[in-house]
Enzyme design. Structure first.
Site, PDB file in Angstrom:
ATOM      1  N   CYS A 184      -1.011  -4.280 -16.923  1.00  0.00           N
ATOM      2  CA  CYS A 184      -1.629  -3.324 -16.006  1.00  0.00           C
ATOM      3  C   CYS A 184      -1.052  -3.446 -14.595  1.00  0.00           C
ATOM      4  CB  CYS A 184      -3.142  -3.505 -15.965  1.00  0.00           C
ATOM      5  SG  CYS A 184      -3.679  -5.110 -15.334  1.00  0.00           S
ATOM      6  N   HIS A 241       0.821  -1.209   0.000  1.00  0.00           N
ATOM      7  CA  HIS A 241       0.000   0.000   0.000  1.00  0.00           C
ATOM      8  C   HIS A 241       0.857   1.262   0.000  1.00  0.00           C
ATOM      9  CE1 HIS A 241      -3.817  -2.101   1.719  1.00  0.00           C
ATOM     10  NE2 HIS A 241      -3.854  -2.024   0.417  1.00  0.00           N
TER      11      HIS A 241
END
EC number: 2.7.3.9
Length: 556
Positions: free
Chosen positions: A486, A186
């Site tokens: 991606c 994160h």
């Protein structure tokens, strides 16, 4: 004397400044017994602290917006988990103080996650942060966090919680270095969104003395301790050259000889769209729809709510391409109403498309919502399934799309080695492939993407991973179809050239990385990219692959 340390660079740029350390962790509360008649008061204190922390996390998310908002809202849900709260109240009933009950309840839940194969290590770190915030509030002590400083500095921490990363002030925090984490954690993702140079997975970072001057190169992962004047000048010059190249770069992505490589943005919802548009994204290569579902882990969002969110993103890219990934639930994104609670290894269990095929009503509602959201819009909608393992999976997804009346291209994500090895078979059922390099690396090397100790195997330069990318791209070319990337690999400008050389037809990344990739691609011909790709695949380690590609592209 100048020394050099090496971590994992996760966010481009150079930062030079004095070290400041993150505050220390909350101390363990004392284990003392309370009289039975004090239990109701302590339970009330615990509930108030939990609600206050959840509200604070949501407020921080609203301030930060974008990807950070989704992450912090998920943390707020952790704080309010009814099973955790029930355990806290039970512990208070048998004599624990509110702070000790919170500490012990979270410790028990943490152990459950750790025993699930450690795939949920990233969520464990977030869970620890939530616990620390609640305990600090109950103890009446300041929450450990970013140091208070009037002068810009380089932040050093064992790890950074999303709540801290999301609200970093880039005018004060020049860059940051952590001992834990990986390129897909994160903190790494949020650092790229903020445009703050960052290096993670640097063992011993905490031993750097307060006030030491360091130079952080977020592109290479190098940390120069007490850099010489010459080194500072060299790094500053390189950084200025990169900025100049970015300023001069605009328009669609392409190599210097005109080979088009569309540069797309990864988004989590409407809040991420402005940054993508500002960066010149040619569309969206990964619309992560799971954040809509994380708002309420007990039930799926309504069709109307989904239509509204999807349409806002689709409207932002008229005549552009928007690739939507249907719900990727399970593993580190569990949903109470969908995912099993007792899987011994969620990473290898029912997640992604497997979850949706077990709950066809949820999949159908999402596909119908996407169809309605796209009605009347001049957008090229493409919809893809996560965690496709073989042709049977691909056919099941394509059939579901047709049954829902979806007028769009159907695609499959390549995140499992079997999908890369049998890509041509899968392409008999779908019209495009999209490589999720984060999970593809995780499953190829049996290396949890959230665990810093195995970050070496999460490096997207690993030759074995490049082989799987090449296999997928070659299969797509043979079938006359497209194959994009991606995953976070696309955000590395040098690696973007190699991916292009491997035959990848589009690249999608966080918006902040698009200008860097565009500028780097524009310096090299397709033939140079192909030679760099071949040189990288001919090596045996990630570092050798990077250096080999760099040598080709720099003309050495």
């Amino acid at each position: 004397m100048e020394t050099t340390l090496r971590g994992v660079g996760v966010s481009h740029g150079v930062a030079i400044g004095e070290v400041r350390h993150m505050g220390t962790a909350v101390l363990e509360p004392p284990a003392k017994q309370i009289p039975a008649d004090e239990a109701p008061r302590e339970q009330g204190r615990a509930r108030q602290a939990v609600e206050a922390v959840a509200a604070d996390l949501i407020a921080r998310g609203n301030l930060a917006g974008g990807e950070a908002q989704h992450v912090l809202e998920a943390q707020a849900m952790m704080a309010q988990d009814p099973e955790l709260m029930a355990d806290v109240e039970r512990r208070i009933t048998v004599g624990s103080t509110a702070e000790r009950a919170v500490y012990d309840a979270f410790a028990a839940y943490r152990a459950l996650l750790a025993n699930a194969g450690e795939y949920l290590a990233g969520r464990v770190a977030d869970l620890d942060d939530v616990r620390n915030r609640i305990v600090a509030r109950l103890l009446g002590v300041p929450m450990p966090g970013v140091p208070d400083s009037d002068e810009p500095y380089v932040l050093i921490a064992r790890d950074l919680a999303p709540a801290d990363t999301a609200l970093l002030d880039p005018t004060l925090v020049l860059g940051f270095v952590t001992e834990e984490g990986g390129p897909t954690s994160h903190s790494a993702i949020l650092a790229r969104a903020l445009g703050v140079p960052a290096v993670v997975a640097l063992p011993g970072a905490g031993e750097l003395a307060e006030g030491t001057v360091v130079a952080v190169d977020g592109s290479t992962g190098d940390i120069f301790v007490d850099p010489s004047a010459e080194k500072r000048a060299e790094l500053t010059k390189a950084a200025e050259a990169r900025k100049a190249a970015l300023a001069a770069s605009s328009g669609p992505g392409a190599t210097s000889d005109g080979h088009k490589v569309p540069l797309l943005a990864n988004v989590g919802g409407p809040a991420d769209v402005p940054a993508a548009v500002e960066a010149g994204a040619e569309g969206v290569g990964l619309f992560r729809t799971e954040f809509l579902f994380l708002d309420d882990s007990q039930k799926a969002p309504s069709e109307a709510k989904q239509i509204d969110a999807y349409r806002k993103v689709l409207e932002a890219f008229p005549e552009g391409r928007v690739v939507v990934r249907v719900l990727d639930a399970g593993a580190d994104k569990p949903l109470d109403f969908l995912t099993p609670a007792d899987e011994p290894n969620p990473a290898l269990g029912v997640r992604g498309l497997r979850t949706l095929l077990d709950h066809p009503d949820v999949l159908r509602t999402q596909l119908v919502a996407l169809a309605k959201a796209a009605e009347g819009l001049p957008v090229y909608l493409e919809v893809m399934a996560p965690m496709v393992a073989d042709r049977t999976d691909a056919k099941a997804f394509a059939d579901a799309c047709r049954e829902a009346g979806l007028q769009a291209k159907f695609g499959a994500m390549v995140e499992i080695p079997s999908a890369a090895l049998r890509a041509r078979s899968i392409l008999q059922e779908v019209e495009f492939l999209s490589l999720g390099t984060n999970d593809l690396a995780q499953y190829t090397f049996a290396a949890d993407r959230q665990v810093g100790a195995v970050s070496r195997l999460q490096d997207p330069w690993q030759p074995a991973l490049l082989d799987l990318v090449a296999a997928s791209a070659e299969a797509a070319k043979a079938e006359g179809k497209s194959c994009g990337v991606c995953g976070e690999a696309a955000a590395d400008p040098l690696l973007a050239c190699v991916l292009t050389g491997l035959g990848v037809t589009s690249l999608s990344m966080g918006a902040a990385s698009i200008p860097y990739v565009r500028a780097t691609l524009a310096k090299h011909t397709l033939a140079q990219c192909e030679r760099a790709a071949a040189a990288a695949r001919a090596t045996d380690t990630a570092e050798e692959a990077r250096l080999a590609a760099q040598a080709v592209l720099s003309g050495e």
